[in-house]
Design a protein around this motif. Structure first.
Motif, PDB file in Angstrom:
ATOM      1  N   THR A  31      -1.787  -2.863  -9.333  1.00  0.00           N
ATOM      2  CA  THR A  31      -1.235  -1.564  -8.933  1.00  0.00           C
ATOM      3  C   THR A  31      -2.346  -0.617  -8.514  1.00  0.00           C
ATOM      4  O   THR A  31      -2.277   0.028  -7.469  1.00  0.00           O
ATOM      5  N   PHE A  34      -4.127  -1.751  -5.300  1.00  0.00           N
ATOM      6  CA  PHE A  34      -3.260  -1.482  -4.152  1.00  0.00           C
ATOM      7  C   PHE A  34      -3.391  -0.017  -3.733  1.00  0.00           C
ATOM      8  O   PHE A  34      -3.551   0.300  -2.558  1.00  0.00           O
ATOM      9  N   PHE A  35      -3.343   0.868  -4.715  1.00  0.00           N
ATOM     10  CA  PHE A  35      -3.465   2.313  -4.466  1.00  0.00           C
ATOM     11  C   PHE A  35      -4.787   2.630  -3.769  1.00  0.00           C
ATOM     12  O   PHE A  35      -4.826   3.299  -2.737  1.00  0.00           O
ATOM     13  N   SER A  68       2.641   2.509  -4.743  1.00  0.00           N
ATOM     14  CA  SER A  68       2.082   1.618  -5.769  1.00  0.00           C
ATOM     15  C   SER A  68       2.886   1.700  -7.062  1.00  0.00           C
ATOM     16  O   SER A  68       2.937   0.726  -7.819  1.00  0.00           O
TER      17      SER A  68
END
Lengths: 227, 175
Positions: A31, A34-35, A68
């Motif tokens: 997560t 990805f952000f 995200s």
């Protein structure tokens, strides 16, 4: 036998989910990574004009946070559903809402809080001023818990569905629009030299509203999905 | 009470309906004279359900699993007591291992440990003997006998013969 108090139960559920997250660290990291990736792609794609980057910074960070947070929502209930733990939670003598609230809090601490902490570092890439960064962090701090809580409703409704992930985003993203508007609005206001109080108050109000209603709604949604 | 029936005759459905996970198409379920939909808090604090799924977390140890599932049942279990229960179920020396390294039968034992820390009057057990070895089946019979002695009730399904010493089991056949 000693009975467990309601706050005690909340702490137990939060701790359980945090321990589980720590033992499955890859999920948490995806997560966050990805952000970071999404936010970092923008300066590369748009070009290095500082004025433009500064203007779009809050929007980019907020949208990336929104996306995200969608990533980890599917896992909120699915593991518990598959191994039967969710069943046991529905049969618990205490209210299911309390257990759900615990899961929401843990989910935010694992997937929302790291984004908030990471945001200032990424904001620097966009040449954000210190003031704007401060407001951005505060708005994310107020806003990301709402995303977790509203998202939990969607996660509960799409539980056990095939391809539930996409459906989940379609359900939840429109509901998150107000949070996005007030969150980015606050940063724009401070950049324009205006007060951020109205935006923050509205975000705070949304947070309280979500805190009161979403655990109950999610519990009902879970009951519907489990039938 | 033992619920009997062929595969697919509705044993699990019956048990799930009894514990409130499924709504009955018709009729109501009463516990101590009250509809379980209205008196759900009372009912759920006196009932414990163990389904096909073990409801234990692979990443957690047996000890953690027991403490947490007891917590969800609303009970606070201290470590000493939890260790005692796990020892009785033959998990001595494996209390701190993550459950994913245990065998299927050992996992079932971890799931069963919930019964021993709870003070629920009604046990609803769906195939409690699945994956258990002969010694664990004996132990299970012992546990049920103890529970009945304390004026408890057990409703279970099983395909293996389960004899509880000194007790005439009531049987419900769904076939």
């Amino acid at each position: 036998m000693k009975k467990l108090s309601l706050p005690g139960l909340l702490v137990l559920v939060v701790r359980r989910d945090l321990v589980l997250a720590m033992r499955r660290r890859a999920d948490v990291l995806t997560t966050l990574i990805f952000f970071v990736m999404v936010v970092s792609l923008f300066p590369l794609g748009v070009g290095p004009e500082m004025d433009m980057l500064r203007k779009m910074a809050s929007g980019v960070l907020w949208v990336a946070a929104l996306l995200s947070s969608m990533l980890s929502l599917g896992r909120l209930f699915s593991a518990d559903y598959l191994d039967g733990t969710l069943e046991q939670m529905m049969l618990a003598p205490q209210s299911l809402s309390m257990l759900v609230l615990g899961k929401m809090v843990a989910h935010w601490m694992v997937s929302g809080l790291p984004l908030v902490l990471m945001a200032p570092v990424l904001g620097v890439q966009f040449d954000m001023s210190a003031n704007a960064l401060g407001v951005l962090i505060l708005s994310l701090l107020l806003g990301t818990p709402i995303l977790s809580m509203v998202g939990a409703i969607g996660a509960a409704l799409t539980l056990g569905l095939r391809g539930g992930g996409v459906l989940l985003s379609l359900l939840v993203l429109p509901l998150c629009i107000p949070v996005l508007i007030f969150g980015t609005g606050a940063v724009e206001a401070i950049s324009a030299g205006l007060t951020v109080v109205p935006h923050m108050s509205l975000l705070g109000a949304l947070l309280l509203l979500a805190l009161v209603f979403t655990p109950w709604v999610t519990a009902q949604a879970l009951r519907i999905s489990m039938e | 009470m033992q619920v009997e029936g062929e595969n697919g005759s509705g044993k699990t459905s019956l048990l799930r309906t009894l514990c409130g996970l499924m709504m009955p198409a018709d009729g109501k379920i009463f516990w101590r004279g009250e509809d379980i939909k209205e008196a759900d808090e009372e009912y759920y604090s006196e009932m414990i359900y163990l389904g096909h799924l073990n409801a234990i977390k692979d990443e957690l140890s047996a000890l953690e699993n027991l403490c947490i599932s007891a917590g969800v049942d609303g009970l606070e279990v201290d470590e000493r007591q939890a260790l005692q229960v796990l020892r009785r179920l033959g998990l001595k020396g494996r209390e701190a291992l993550p459950v994913k390294v245990l065998s299927q039968g050992q996992r079932r034992r971890v799931a069963l440990s919930r019964l021993l820390v709870s003070d629920a009057a009604l046990w609803i057990l769906d195939e409690p003997l699945a994956a258990l070895d002969v010694r664990a089946v004996d132990l299970m019979q012992e546990l049920i006998a103890e529970h009945l002695e304390k004026n408890g009730m057990v409703i279970f399904t099983t395909h293996q013969p389960l004899l509880v010493p000194g007790v005439e089991l009531r049987r419900l056949s769904l076939s």
